[in-house]
Motif scaffolding. Structure first.
Motif, short mmCIF file in Angstrom:
data_model
loop_
_atom_site.label_atom_id
_atom_site.label_comp_id
_atom_site.label_asym_id
_atom_site.label_seq_id
_atom_site.Cartn_x
_atom_site.Cartn_y
_atom_site.Cartn_z
N VAL A 151 0.83 -1.21 0.00
CA VAL A 151 0.00 0.00 0.00
C VAL A 151 0.86 1.26 0.00
O VAL A 151 0.33 2.37 0.13
CB VAL A 151 -0.95 0.02 1.22
N LYS A 152 2.15 1.10 -0.15
CA LYS A 152 3.03 2.28 -0.12
C LYS A 152 2.64 3.26 -1.23
O LYS A 152 2.59 2.91 -2.41
CB LYS A 152 4.49 1.85 -0.28
N LEU B 212 -2.42 0.98 8.11
CA LEU B 212 -2.17 1.31 6.71
C LEU B 212 -1.29 2.55 6.58
O LEU B 212 -0.41 2.63 5.71
CB LEU B 212 -3.50 1.48 5.97
N HIS B 213 -1.52 3.54 7.43
CA HIS B 213 -0.66 4.72 7.47
C HIS B 213 0.77 4.31 7.80
O HIS B 213 1.74 4.78 7.16
CB HIS B 213 -1.20 5.70 8.51
N ASN B 214 0.91 3.44 8.77
CA ASN B 214 2.24 2.98 9.19
C ASN B 214 2.95 2.21 8.08
O ASN B 214 4.19 2.16 8.04
CB ASN B 214 2.10 2.10 10.43
N GLY C 83 2.76 2.91 4.93
CA GLY C 83 3.13 3.77 3.82
C GLY C 83 1.99 4.28 2.96
O GLY C 83 2.23 4.99 1.98
N ALA C 84 0.74 3.97 3.33
CA ALA C 84 -0.39 4.47 2.53
C ALA C 84 -0.67 5.93 2.86
O ALA C 84 -0.38 6.41 3.95
CB ALA C 84 -1.62 3.62 2.80
N GLU C 85 -1.28 6.63 1.90
CA GLU C 85 -1.81 7.97 2.14
C GLU C 85 -3.26 7.81 2.58
O GLU C 85 -4.14 7.55 1.77
CB GLU C 85 -1.72 8.81 0.87
N VAL C 86 -3.48 7.95 3.88
CA VAL C 86 -4.79 7.60 4.45
C VAL C 86 -5.53 8.87 4.85
O VAL C 86 -4.97 9.78 5.47
CB VAL C 86 -4.61 6.69 5.69
N LEU C 87 -6.81 8.90 4.52
CA LEU C 87 -7.71 9.97 4.95
C LEU C 87 -8.90 9.31 5.62
O LEU C 87 -9.56 8.46 5.02
CB LEU C 87 -8.15 10.82 3.75
N VAL C 88 -9.17 9.70 6.87
CA VAL C 88 -10.25 9.09 7.65
C VAL C 88 -11.38 10.09 7.85
O VAL C 88 -11.15 11.21 8.34
CB VAL C 88 -9.73 8.60 9.02
N PHE C 89 -12.58 9.66 7.50
CA PHE C 89 -13.77 10.47 7.72
C PHE C 89 -14.59 9.87 8.85
O PHE C 89 -14.85 8.66 8.87
CB PHE C 89 -14.64 10.52 6.45
N LEU C 90 -15.00 10.73 9.78
CA LEU C 90 -15.86 10.31 10.89
C LEU C 90 -17.27 10.84 10.66
O LEU C 90 -17.46 12.04 10.47
CB LEU C 90 -15.32 10.83 12.22
N ALA C 91 -18.25 9.93 10.66
CA ALA C 91 -19.65 10.33 10.50
C ALA C 91 -20.16 10.85 11.85
O ALA C 91 -20.79 10.13 12.62
CB ALA C 91 -20.49 9.15 10.02
#
Length: 532
Positions: free
Chosen positions: A47-48, A72-74, A76-84
């Protein structure tokens, strides 16, 4: 393998936390990591640099998603988290993981109004993969408002991993509660749920992966508390009838098939041959006397019993002859191609009431009991009824929609109420016993949607019953073999070209697959626990 309802799974989680002492944060950590690992797998092993959007609800399902995002962030992914919702709305465990996300520098956004979803939609369109961590197995209400908008946004992603269950699928029925996430992979925890296995929900799950999150194995294998299951290849092998080296044809069981009428002889022939193809020793087909000669020419191994007829279907005058012959058999299969003529229906009702042998009731045998299901209650010998939803509707007066809305529950209630084994046919056939044991069958495919396949199933169940399997076990194994033969037929001839006779022909090959414990070609589930 056991299957859990949402209540049963919550009870297991609670007992593991409160009585065994497994920390809830530990369970959530294990669940989230399992989701992250499946995301990596779906993206080809790395996932890098890949863009991943995680859409989280405020409960434990959201917490699992937050853990996955952190891993996933750890990695190497570019992660964006949305909270409902807002951070202040989070439960204790998800709040802990939300703080950890922020502490690690993972990008987070809070979305609490429908009008705030434009950024979510843009991110989901642009990402490589989305994780649906909105709602889990506890959700029961209609998906609407903000959650409906977020479901739509998730479905914009090219690949989707669902946490526990796709948002919008009812955990206990497989029904859809409005807009629904369409996942490529669903990662569930401990045990599969009904909604993973029964359509239409099963069609939204993609590949189902059952992750081991360290719930005690004894709780996940307790048949007393978990009466619902599906048959695995290993379990199917254990159900095969034993045959001694010095066995003769009488030891392998005797089947009488009462079936057929003008225009419907194929149903009779396939049912009788199917009983042989699963190992029955002797099979006799009882049919209208005017159809006897052509059927003798068509069938080589199957013996015939000509019966009195009316309008080229059996008549009430045939009943005594059938009853007398049935004294020398182990099982009677009644109904395939019998016709809905009143004389044949009257004969069928009398046979249901008077037969003292194990009975497999199908097709027009079931139709003959329209509005008279109480006739089943009076039977003392074992009974298996094998309706499709239309036949079940005629038998009970319930609409097809009502039956399909909760296939597992409907089959269970009928089995208990009438003291018989119910084989409710269809995609993911349900087999229910009066004692509460219930199986969801995972074999079979859309290539079996053609005339005659149900007749093959009737004979298969009768043939296994004749070899000494109890009614429930014979039905569960019969359905498994029948579906597996259907998959093999589709593999050979495509889902368009396979016929019921191909399913019949491939029953012996399906038996070979079961003997060798081979996984069916279209097996929809993967289990991470080595002991389940």
């Amino acid at each position: 393998m056991r299957v859990a309802t949402s209540d049963e799974m919550r009870a297991i989680d609670r007992e593991a936390i409160e009585r065994v002492g497994v920390p809830s944060l530990c369970l959530m950590e294990n669940a989230g990591r399992a989701v992250a690992e499946q995301a990596v797998r779906l993206l080809g092993g790395s996932v890098k640099g890949r863009r991943i959007a995680v859409v989280c609800g405020r409960g434990n399902n959201g917490g699992d998603g937050m853990v996955a995002a952190r891993f996933l962030h750890n990695w190497g992914a570019e992660v964006l988290v949305f909270l409902a919702g807002r951070e202040g709305d989070l439960r204790e465990e998800p709040a802990t993981h939300w703080r950890a996300l922020k502490g690690m520098g993972v990008a987070t956004r809070e979305v609490s109004e429908e009008g705030e979803t434009s950024e979510v939609e843009a991110a989901l369109r642009a990402c490589d993969l989305a994780i649906d961590a909105l709602l889990g197995t506890g959700a029961t209400g209609e998906i609407k408002g903000l959650y409906a908008k977020l479901v739509g946004a998730i479905n914009l992603s090219p690949k989707v991993v669902a946490v526990d269950l796709p948002t919008g699928v009812h955990a206990d029925t497989g029904g859809l509660m409005g807009p629904c996430v369409k996942a490529d992979v669903t990662v569930t925890f401990g045990l599969p749920k009904v909604g993973h296995l029964v359509f239409p929900g099963a069609g939204m799950c993609g590949k189902v992966v059952v992750a081991d999150i360290s719930l005690p194995t004894r709780m996940l294998t307790d048949e007393g508390r978990l009466p619902l299951f599906f048959l695995t290849p290993r379990e199917a092998r254990k159900l095969l009838p034993e045959r001694k080296p010095d066995a003769h044809k009488g030891d392998a069981g005797r089947v009488l098939v009462v079936a057929g009428s003008v225009g419907l002889t194929g149903a009779a022939a396939m049912s009788a041959e199917s009983a042989y193809r699963v190992g029955a020793g002797l099979v006799t087909l009882a049919l209208p006397e005017s159809l006897n000669d052509p059927m003798e020419a068509k069938l080589t191994e199957v013996m015939t019993l000509p019966l009195p007829e009316r309008g080229r279907a059996i008549s009430p005058e045939a009943v005594d002859k059938v009853l007398k012959f049935a004294e020398g058999v182990d099982v009677v299969a009644l109904g395939p191609g019998l016709s809905r003529m009143e004389g044949a229906a009257e004969a069928a009702r009398e046979l249901v009431a008077r037969l003292e042998r194990a009975l497999v009731l199908d097709a027009d045998g079931i139709n003959a009991l329209e509005g008279r299901a109480e006739l089943l209650d009076r039977r003392r010998a074992p009974t298996v009824v094998t309706p499709h939803p239309g036949e079940m509707s005629r038998l009970t007066g319930a609409s097809i929609e009502e039956i399909q809305r909760d296939r597992v529950g409907f089959a269970r209630r009928f089995a208990k109420g009438h003291g018989c084994v119910v084989v409710l046919k269809g995609a993911r056939t349900v087999v229910a016993s009066p004692d509460g044991r219930t199986a969801i069958n995972l074999t079979g495919d859309e290539g079996m949607a053609s005339g005659g396949t149900g007749d093959v199933l009737t004979g298969a169940i009768a043939g296994l019953l004749a070899q000494g399997l109890p009614p429930f076990e014979a039905s569960v194994l019969g359905v498994y073999l029948h579906g597996l033969a259907g998959e093999l037929a589709s593999k050979e001839l495509t889902i368009y070209g396979a016929l019921a006779t191909d399913v019949l022909r491939l029953l012996p090959e399906a038996l070979r697959w079961v003997e060798e414990e081979r996984t069916p070609p279209r097996w929809p589930i993967e289990v991470g626990h080595p002991l389940l």
